[in-house]
Motif scaffolding. Structure first.
Motif, PDB file in Angstrom:
ATOM      1  N   MET A   1       0.854  -1.167   0.000  1.00  0.00           N
ATOM      2  CA  MET A   1       0.000   0.000   0.000  1.00  0.00           C
ATOM      3  C   MET A   1       0.901   1.232   0.000  1.00  0.00           C
ATOM      4  O   MET A   1       1.934   1.253   0.650  1.00  0.00           O
ATOM      5  CB  MET A   1      -0.902  -0.011   1.222  1.00  0.00           C
ATOM      6  N   THR A   2       0.478   2.225  -0.717  1.00  0.00           N
ATOM      7  CA  THR A   2       1.282   3.427  -0.849  1.00  0.00           C
ATOM      8  C   THR A   2       0.406   4.645  -1.079  1.00  0.00           C
ATOM      9  O   THR A   2      -0.729   4.522  -1.515  1.00  0.00           O
ATOM     10  CB  THR A   2       2.276   3.282  -2.014  1.00  0.00           C
ATOM     11  N   ALA A   3       0.953   5.795  -0.775  1.00  0.00           N
ATOM     12  CA  ALA A   3       0.271   7.046  -1.087  1.00  0.00           C
ATOM     13  C   ALA A   3       0.619   7.500  -2.503  1.00  0.00           C
ATOM     14  O   ALA A   3       0.039   8.443  -3.008  1.00  0.00           O
ATOM     15  CB  ALA A   3       0.665   8.125  -0.085  1.00  0.00           C
ATOM     16  N   ASN A   4       1.556   6.821  -3.146  1.00  0.00           N
ATOM     17  CA  ASN A   4       1.960   7.137  -4.517  1.00  0.00           C
ATOM     18  C   ASN A   4       0.933   6.548  -5.475  1.00  0.00           C
ATOM     19  O   ASN A   4       0.940   5.359  -5.736  1.00  0.00           O
ATOM     20  CB  ASN A   4       3.347   6.583  -4.808  1.00  0.00           C
ATOM     21  N   ALA A   5       0.058   7.397  -6.002  1.00  0.00           N
ATOM     22  CA  ALA A   5      -1.100   6.903  -6.740  1.00  0.00           C
ATOM     23  C   ALA A   5      -1.054   7.149  -8.243  1.00  0.00           C
ATOM     24  O   ALA A   5      -1.989   6.796  -8.944  1.00  0.00           O
ATOM     25  CB  ALA A   5      -2.362   7.528  -6.168  1.00  0.00           C
ATOM     26  N   PHE A   6       0.018   7.742  -8.741  1.00  0.00           N
ATOM     27  CA  PHE A   6       0.097   7.997 -10.174  1.00  0.00           C
ATOM     28  C   PHE A   6       0.460   6.715 -10.930  1.00  0.00           C
ATOM     29  O   PHE A   6       1.050   5.790 -10.369  1.00  0.00           O
ATOM     30  CB  PHE A   6       1.133   9.079 -10.475  1.00  0.00           C
ATOM     31  N   GLU A   7       0.097   6.653 -12.193  1.00  0.00           N
ATOM     32  CA  GLU A   7       0.366   5.462 -13.013  1.00  0.00           C
ATOM     33  C   GLU A   7       1.858   5.160 -13.067  1.00  0.00           C
ATOM     34  O   GLU A   7       2.262   3.988 -13.016  1.00  0.00           O
ATOM     35  CB  GLU A   7      -0.201   5.651 -14.416  1.00  0.00           C
ATOM     36  N   ASP A   8       2.693   6.179 -13.147  1.00  0.00           N
ATOM     37  CA  ASP A   8       4.152   5.953 -13.140  1.00  0.00           C
ATOM     38  C   ASP A   8       4.616   5.332 -11.826  1.00  0.00           C
ATOM     39  O   ASP A   8       5.530   4.509 -11.811  1.00  0.00           O
ATOM     40  CB  ASP A   8       4.919   7.256 -13.378  1.00  0.00           C
ATOM     41  N   ASP A   9       3.992   5.719 -10.722  1.00  0.00           N
ATOM     42  CA  ASP A   9       4.336   5.133  -9.420  1.00  0.00           C
ATOM     43  C   ASP A   9       4.029   3.640  -9.414  1.00  0.00           C
ATOM     44  O   ASP A   9       4.812   2.831  -8.919  1.00  0.00           O
ATOM     45  CB  ASP A   9       3.564   5.818  -8.287  1.00  0.00           C
ATOM     46  N   ILE A  22      -1.499  -0.992  -4.439  1.00  0.00           N
ATOM     47  CA  ILE A  22      -2.750  -0.446  -3.914  1.00  0.00           C
ATOM     48  C   ILE A  22      -2.418   0.929  -3.357  1.00  0.00           C
ATOM     49  O   ILE A  22      -1.538   1.067  -2.520  1.00  0.00           O
ATOM     50  CB  ILE A  22      -3.332  -1.331  -2.796  1.00  0.00           C
ATOM     51  N   SER A  23      -3.121   1.940  -3.823  1.00  0.00           N
ATOM     52  CA  SER A  23      -2.855   3.296  -3.338  1.00  0.00           C
ATOM     53  C   SER A  23      -3.932   3.737  -2.358  1.00  0.00           C
ATOM     54  O   SER A  23      -5.029   3.186  -2.320  1.00  0.00           O
ATOM     55  CB  SER A  23      -2.767   4.269  -4.505  1.00  0.00           C
ATOM     56  N   LYS A  24      -3.583   4.729  -1.560  1.00  0.00           N
ATOM     57  CA  LYS A  24      -4.533   5.309  -0.620  1.00  0.00           C
ATOM     58  C   LYS A  24      -5.329   6.380  -1.331  1.00  0.00           C
ATOM     59  O   LYS A  24      -4.800   7.004  -2.246  1.00  0.00           O
ATOM     60  CB  LYS A  24      -3.789   5.941   0.555  1.00  0.00           C
ATOM     61  N   PRO A  25      -6.527   6.681  -0.982  1.00  0.00           N
ATOM     62  CA  PRO A  25      -7.312   5.994   0.037  1.00  0.00           C
ATOM     63  C   PRO A  25      -7.727   4.610  -0.461  1.00  0.00           C
ATOM     64  O   PRO A  25      -7.919   4.398  -1.667  1.00  0.00           O
ATOM     65  CB  PRO A  25      -8.532   6.885   0.236  1.00  0.00           C
ATOM     66  N   ILE A  26      -7.830   3.699   0.451  1.00  0.00           N
ATOM     67  CA  ILE A  26      -8.118   2.305   0.102  1.00  0.00           C
ATOM     68  C   ILE A  26      -9.559   2.170  -0.373  1.00  0.00           C
ATOM     69  O   ILE A  26     -10.485   2.626   0.288  1.00  0.00           O
ATOM     70  CB  ILE A  26      -7.889   1.387   1.312  1.00  0.00           C
ATOM     71  N   GLU A  27      -9.708   1.526  -1.517  1.00  0.00           N
ATOM     72  CA  GLU A  27     -11.025   1.159  -2.025  1.00  0.00           C
ATOM     73  C   GLU A  27     -11.158  -0.339  -1.772  1.00  0.00           C
ATOM     74  O   GLU A  27     -10.405  -1.136  -2.332  1.00  0.00           O
ATOM     75  CB  GLU A  27     -11.129   1.462  -3.511  1.00  0.00           C
ATOM     76  N   ILE A  28     -12.084  -0.721  -0.904  1.00  0.00           N
ATOM     77  CA  ILE A  28     -12.213  -2.106  -0.466  1.00  0.00           C
ATOM     78  C   ILE A  28     -12.363  -3.063  -1.645  1.00  0.00           C
ATOM     79  O   ILE A  28     -11.739  -4.128  -1.669  1.00  0.00           O
ATOM     80  CB  ILE A  28     -13.391  -2.266   0.520  1.00  0.00           C
TER      81      ILE A  28
END
Length: 40
Positions: A1-9, A22-28
């Motif tokens: 899980m990470t806060a890095n949510a861009f496609e490159d990340d 999986i990026s934050k915020p978590i989608e169950i």
């Protein structure tokens, strides 16, 4: 899980050897799909 949510990340994480991303915020729903993919 990470806060890095861009496609490159995501690409960088997978290239570094991570099994999933999986990026934050978590989608169950997305979390469960990711978990399920490891057990199929």
């Amino acid at each position: 899980m990470t806060a890095n949510a861009f496609e490159d990340d995501k690409k960088n994480a997978l290239a570094a050897g991570m099994n999933g991303h999986i990026s934050k915020p978590i989608e169950i729903e997305k979390l469960m799909e990711t978990f399920k993919s490891f057990f199929e």
